[in-house]
Design an enzyme around this catalytic site. Structure first.
Site, PDB file in Angstrom:
ATOM      1  N   ASP A  16       9.237   2.771  -0.844  1.00 25.63           N
ATOM      2  CA  ASP A  16       8.085   3.767   0.191  1.00 25.63           C
ATOM      3  C   ASP A  16       8.621   3.291   1.844  1.00 25.63           C
ATOM      4  O   ASP A  16       8.124   1.966   2.203  1.00 25.63           O
ATOM      5  CB  ASP A  16       7.069   2.493  -0.082  1.00 25.63           C
ATOM      6  CG  ASP A  16       5.609   3.241   0.912  1.00 25.63           C
ATOM      7  OD1 ASP A  16       4.615   3.673   0.750  1.00 25.63           O
ATOM      8  OD2 ASP A  16       5.964   4.208   1.663  1.00 25.63           O
ATOM      9  N   LYS A  49       5.099   8.587   9.101  1.00 22.73           N
ATOM     10  CA  LYS A  49       4.668   8.255  10.333  1.00 22.73           C
ATOM     11  C   LYS A  49       5.982   8.839  11.677  1.00 22.73           C
ATOM     12  O   LYS A  49       5.766  10.003  12.227  1.00 22.73           O
ATOM     13  CB  LYS A  49       5.201   6.364  10.125  1.00 22.73           C
ATOM     14  CG  LYS A  49       3.876   6.033   9.365  1.00 22.73           C
ATOM     15  CD  LYS A  49       3.342   4.442   9.436  1.00 22.73           C
ATOM     16  CE  LYS A  49       2.818   4.580   8.586  1.00 22.73           C
ATOM     17  NZ  LYS A  49       0.996   4.455   8.774  1.00 22.73           N
ATOM     18  N   TYR A  94       0.636  -1.605   0.010  1.00 21.46           N
ATOM     19  CA  TYR A  94      -0.098  -0.445  -0.110  1.00 21.46           C
ATOM     20  C   TYR A  94       0.836   1.185  -0.140  1.00 21.46           C
ATOM     21  O   TYR A  94       1.933   1.492   0.848  1.00 21.46           O
ATOM     22  CB  TYR A  94      -0.962  -0.202   1.099  1.00 21.46           C
ATOM     23  CG  TYR A  94      -1.849   1.299   1.168  1.00 21.46           C
ATOM     24  CD1 TYR A  94      -1.521   1.731   3.064  1.00 21.46           C
ATOM     25  CD2 TYR A  94      -2.427   1.410   0.785  1.00 21.46           C
ATOM     26  CE1 TYR A  94      -2.431   3.504   2.812  1.00 21.46           C
ATOM     27  CE2 TYR A  94      -4.068   2.644   0.520  1.00 21.46           C
ATOM     28  CZ  TYR A  94      -3.911   3.443   1.773  1.00 21.46           C
ATOM     29  OH  TYR A  94      -4.196   4.788   2.418  1.00 21.46           O
TER      30      TYR A  94
HETATM   31  P1  KE4 Z   1      -0.427   8.139   4.851  1.00 26.43           P
HETATM   32  O1  KE4 Z   1      -1.210   9.028   3.715  1.00 26.43           O
HETATM   33  O2  KE4 Z   1      -1.976   6.992   5.366  1.00 26.43           O
HETATM   34  O3  KE4 Z   1       0.170   9.296   5.943  1.00 26.43           O
HETATM   35  O4  KE4 Z   1       0.157   7.046   4.426  1.00 26.43           O
HETATM   36  C1  KE4 Z   1      -0.586   6.511   3.680  1.00 26.43           C
HETATM   37  C2  KE4 Z   1       1.643   4.772   3.506  1.00 26.43           C
HETATM   38  C3  KE4 Z   1       1.645   4.892   2.540  1.00 26.43           C
HETATM   39  N1  KE4 Z   1       2.921   3.914   2.526  1.00 26.43           N
HETATM   40  C4  KE4 Z   1       3.292   3.095   3.581  1.00 26.43           C
HETATM   41  C5  KE4 Z   1       3.791   1.841   3.059  1.00 26.43           C
HETATM   42  C6  KE4 Z   1       1.869   2.840   4.648  1.00 26.43           C
HETATM   43  O5  KE4 Z   1       2.209   2.120   5.573  1.00 26.43           O
HETATM   44  C7  KE4 Z   1       0.637   4.307   4.669  1.00 26.43           C
HETATM   45  C8  KE4 Z   1      -0.140   4.104   5.553  1.00 26.43           C
HETATM   46  N2  KE4 Z   1      -0.092   3.346   6.709  1.00 26.43           N
HETATM   47  C9  KE4 Z   1      -1.716   3.179   6.976  1.00 26.43           C
HETATM   48  C10 KE4 Z   1      -1.805   1.390   7.656  1.00 26.43           C
HETATM   49  N3  KE4 Z   1      -2.503   0.336   7.157  1.00 26.43           N
HETATM   50  C11 KE4 Z   1      -2.560   3.752   7.963  1.00 26.43           C
HETATM   51  C12 KE4 Z   1      -3.160   4.001   8.692  1.00 26.43           C
HETATM   52  C13 KE4 Z   1      -4.831   4.269   8.306  1.00 26.43           C
HETATM   53  O6  KE4 Z   1      -5.233   3.934   6.261  1.00 26.43           O
HETATM   54  O7  KE4 Z   1      -5.316   4.844   8.295  1.00 26.43           O
END
Ligand code: KE4
Length: 429
Positions: free
Chosen positions: A241, A269, A146
């Protein structure tokens, strides 16, 4: 409110009237595990408390940012001091320079970096830069990884090796995903085949080197080595990523564990310490394509926000203290070993895996090595375990396909309490 109706239930019912699903991010709605989401009132160290005043040992840590524990006094103090000087200026600050220099110091493959406000924004911008710098359109991602919710990343595998992605979300026109190809994670042969046929059309390959969005699934070293070689041979850019793995699996991220240098890295994060900071960076010859220097546009009102940068910088300073990662890794390993032992004593088919301060728990006989094996894990048993632990005040990710996170505040007593709760939970399965 009846005595048996919890405040969580009351708040959830109310939230659903004003916000779709009652949440501002889907995974929080507990739809994968069932039940009522816990509305958190406050947090400290390894714990947070819900609207009924119940305390939980927290293994989400805001999905990674809370690596030094919740409400760390030094982080809170830095945020309070920064906020008192004004919240946002829309003009450059010295703090952004210090953050950029710190990231370049800690992640040597990053020569220049641009700060943004979310992982989605960082990944989306890095992909646009890769396409702009190479003049190519095709991007490769892997099933189960993701990279945020930008249109071109909401895509599932096409029917065959040479077919392009189809949208996984409504509202995304097929045109927006036709330049994204989805391949199998940890399948080097398939990647070689695609590069043989389309290599000179590929702008970038984006991968979570230690995947955490299909539960924890590390790439094999051979897979990443193959990816690096193919990209170098064909002039495609390799994007790691590390939004989740960065500063989480090691101080230098997954790339320092594998010894592989990507062309660009996406971060988030931990670098915000709980406030909205994310970043993308890499070779200076690539970054110079970005506005205002070059033709690849990217912008953000709150990019490099001084209060968020204060939280991130303080967090980055704390994690650089001697022994931080040795201790974090030891605690995470203690957790997964304790859980595995408890499951074994209860005769439950279960295993667990840790990489630095990140872990996965699997209701399966062995740790999955690819997406298909991951999807074969027993989701129903996970859900039963999740609720048995939640009832005992231990809060794991509310999905069988998410990773878990330990902080430096998770001491021996906290881990022992978790394992003790697991012993009872496994006995009920
Ligand atoms: P954000 O846009 O949520 O800050 O980041 C997206 C993203 C991009 N790349 C990786 C590897 C990520 O894990 C994430 C976001 N992770 C999720 C956890 N599965 C955030 C939690 C959520 O979507 O509420």
């Amino acid at each position: 409110m009846g005595a048996d109706v919890s405040n969580n239930e009351t708040l959830f019912a109310r939230a659903q009237r004003s916000t779709p699903g009652g949440v501002n991010s889907p995974v929080r709605a507990f739809r994968s595990v069932g039940g009522t989401p816990r509305f958190i009132t406050h947090a400290e160290g390894p714990w947070f408390w819900d609207a009924d005043g119940k305390r939980y040992i927290d293994y989400i840590g805001s999905w990674g940012p809370a690596i030094v524990g919740h409400a760390h006094p030094e982080v809170i103090s830095a945020v309070q001091q920064a906020a008192a000087r004004g919240l946002s200026f829309g003009a450059p600050t010295e703090g952004e320079i210090l953050m950029a220099e710190e990231i370049c110091k800690l992640v040597p493959s990053i020569e220049q970096v641009r700060l943004v406000s979310s992982g989605t924004e960082a990944a989306m911008s890095a992909l646009r830069l890769a396409r702009g710098a190479t003049g190519r359109d095709l991007v490769i991602k892997f099933e189960g990884c993701y990279h945020g919710h930008a249109d071109s990343m909401l895509v599932k595998a096409g029917s065959g090796l040479l077919t392009f992605g189809n949208p996984t979300s409504s509202g995304v026109p097929e045109d927006f995903t036709k330049h994204t190809m989805v391949l199998d994670f940890n399948n080097s042969e398939q990647l070689e085949e695609v590069f043989k046929n389309l290599g000179d059309k590929i702008a970038a390959v984006i991968v979570e080197p230690v995947a955490g969005n299909m539960n924890l699934l590390p790439a094999t070293p051979e897979f990443l080595r193959t990816m690096r070689q193919l990209c170098s041979q064909k002039g495609a850019l390799l994007l790691f990523d590390e939004v989740m793995s960065g500063f989480r699996v090691a101080l230098g991220g997954a790339q320092s564990l594998y010894g592989i240098e990507p062309d660009m890295t996406v971060l988030g994060k931990v670098i915000g310490g709980g406030l909205p900071v994310a970043a993308f960076g890499g070779r200076a010859d690539l970054m110079k394509h970005l506005a205002p220097l070059g033709p690849v546009y990217q912008a953000g009102t709150l990019s490099g926000n001084p209060v968020a940068v204060a939280a991130g910088m303080t967090t980055l300073k704390i994690i650089q203290r001697p022994g931080f990662y040795e201790s974090l890794t030891a605690q995470t390993t203690k957790l997964v070993e304790g859980l595995s032992k408890a499951a074994g004593e209860a005769g439950v088919s279960f295993c667990a895996h840790a990489v630095g301060g990140m872990f996965g728990i699997y209701f399966a006989a062995q740790v999955p090595v690819d997406y298909a094996q991951m999807m074969a894990c027993d989701k129903e048993r996970f859900n039963a375990f999740f609720h048995a632990m939640l009832d005992q005040g231990v809060y794991f990710a509310p999905s069988a396909f998410e990773a878990g996170f330990v902080s430096s505040a998770h001491d021996d007593a906290t881990i022992d309490a978790t394992v003790s709760a697991a012993r009872l939970a496994f006995s009920k399965l």
